[in-house]
Write a protein that holds these residues in place. Sequence first.
Motif, PDB file in Angstrom:
ATOM      1  N   GLU A  26      -1.499   8.170  -4.321  1.00 39.21           N
ATOM      2  CA  GLU A  26      -0.547   8.516  -3.268  1.00 39.21           C
ATOM      3  C   GLU A  26      -0.933   9.794  -2.533  1.00 39.21           C
ATOM      4  OE1 GLU A  26       0.586  10.847  -6.890  1.00 39.21           O
ATOM      5  OE2 GLU A  26      -0.054   8.791  -6.495  1.00 39.21           O
ATOM      6  N   LEU A  82      -1.387   5.853   1.496  1.00 39.95           N
ATOM      7  CA  LEU A  82      -1.616   5.333   0.151  1.00 39.95           C
ATOM      8  C   LEU A  82      -2.991   4.692   0.081  1.00 39.95           C
ATOM      9  CD1 LEU A  82       1.811   3.508  -0.417  1.00 39.95           C
ATOM     10  CD2 LEU A  82       1.168   5.785  -1.254  1.00 39.95           C
ATOM     11  N   GLU A 125       3.711   3.471  -5.953  1.00 41.01           N
ATOM     12  CA  GLU A 125       3.070   4.367  -4.987  1.00 41.01           C
ATOM     13  C   GLU A 125       3.975   4.675  -3.797  1.00 41.01           C
ATOM     14  OE1 GLU A 125       0.718   5.892  -6.021  1.00 41.01           O
ATOM     15  OE2 GLU A 125      -0.111   4.581  -7.567  1.00 41.01           O
TER      16      GLU A 125
END
Length: 497
Positions: free
Chosen positions: A341, A346, A363
């Motif tokens: 992250e 991401l 995430e």
Amino acid sequence: MAPSLSPARGRDEGERTSRARAVPRARVGSSPRARLTAVVLVLAAVAAACGGASTAGAGEAYADAVWPQRPVVELGFDVAPDLRSVTGTETVRFTPDLEVCELVFRAWPNTPTMATAGSSLTVTDAAVDDAPVAPEVVAAGAPAGAPGTMITLPLPGCVGPGTTVTARLGFRLVLGVDADERVASSPSTGTAWFGSGYPLLAWERGRGWAREPAVPIFGESATSEAADTTVTVTAPQGLAVLGPGEPAPVTEGPPGRAVHGFRAPALRDVAVAVGRYTVLERDVDGVRLRLATPQAGTRVPPAQWADALAAAITAQTRLLGPFPYPWLTVAITPGQSDGTEFPAALQFGDVGARPLRALVAHEVAHEWFYALVGNDQARDPWLDESFATAVEALSTDGDYSVADVDPALVGRLGEPMSAWAADGGFRAYVDGVYAQGAAALLAGRAADPEGFDTALRGYVAANAHRVVTPAAVQEAFAGQPAVLDALTEAGAFTGGR
């Protein structure tokens, strides 16, 4: 970061293991809790968003929480034609709230897990207020033979709070080939990605410089204030480039090169992906999603990735409030086995369909916990990983129970990364922080789901764009004794045993 759901990629103590299970769905409360006038305004927006699927004003709801004296960062990345290295420049205008006598930056590509995979970050030149300075580089956990992870620029004299200092650095970033890390290149797919791929200013408002050493297990160690950030990426023409923030029109650079620009008003860290990518764009409840998948193909079709991301965003905005940013860039990074992250960005490995839902949910939850509500990830890793894991469970019918945690790890939740590296390694860290922290939060929530959800949204709103300590959790959940009791038993507020 989410532990891998693909155990076929094992590696000694660094092997990543699945932690996804099933838990009751979240029930969203409705009455916000306010501490300050600014928080009241934020919570009003949160309550409005939680009343329906729309997250109109994503990112804007937290604008009043941005530190007016936050650092201003300008980054330039020049990506080599073979995508295996980057030449960079960085300018930082920093106005401290405490007296400082030096500037401290962290070079996270030099951590043991990244350095041994072939990545590195080297500062080539530096200046402070236009005067050249010699950087002082300290290993601070870097393995032998690798550049250090801590870079200090001495000041000619100490400066007091409110005094702006400007630093300029040149650097070279090497991307490990097919590395299972956040900094790497994939020659077979013609892609590259780098997160935290520059000297990161390691300031924590009210506390000072974050100097914790890097550790030889997978995980985050960064600490930084959200900065007003501008990024320029120069790359070979014809390649897709994903960067943080609103993209500017692409312009022509040197022969055969194109210049891509991005800007974001408040980011703690920066991630970039470049290469032979196909980019899918979709609006999700007011969030502009940009998904880059390698043209060479992925195990899961791009539309299925986008659907999983959209589902996580929708579920979590109902639970937590408006999405922290008006955009989210996602890159499928073939070398990685799980996910990593960054604020508004991401990275995901090319995983199969089975782990997709939980991995994506974990995430996406990090966009609130570390990206928006920051923490010293080396000192207090539970503050982002435990909350992200609990939200993952609440948005995917997952489950975490204290009964499933190794009894030897119970009571160690609050320990720093250095303790996990010294005693237990990555597997113990996952069980003791991800699983134990989520289990404690979910057990506490069971006593009063609506009150927990309200307190959680209040915690997010009150601490947006800040770097928190465990005391902020104690304050936010003061009216939820079951939550504090469960966290106390897990060792959240004592630093472990």
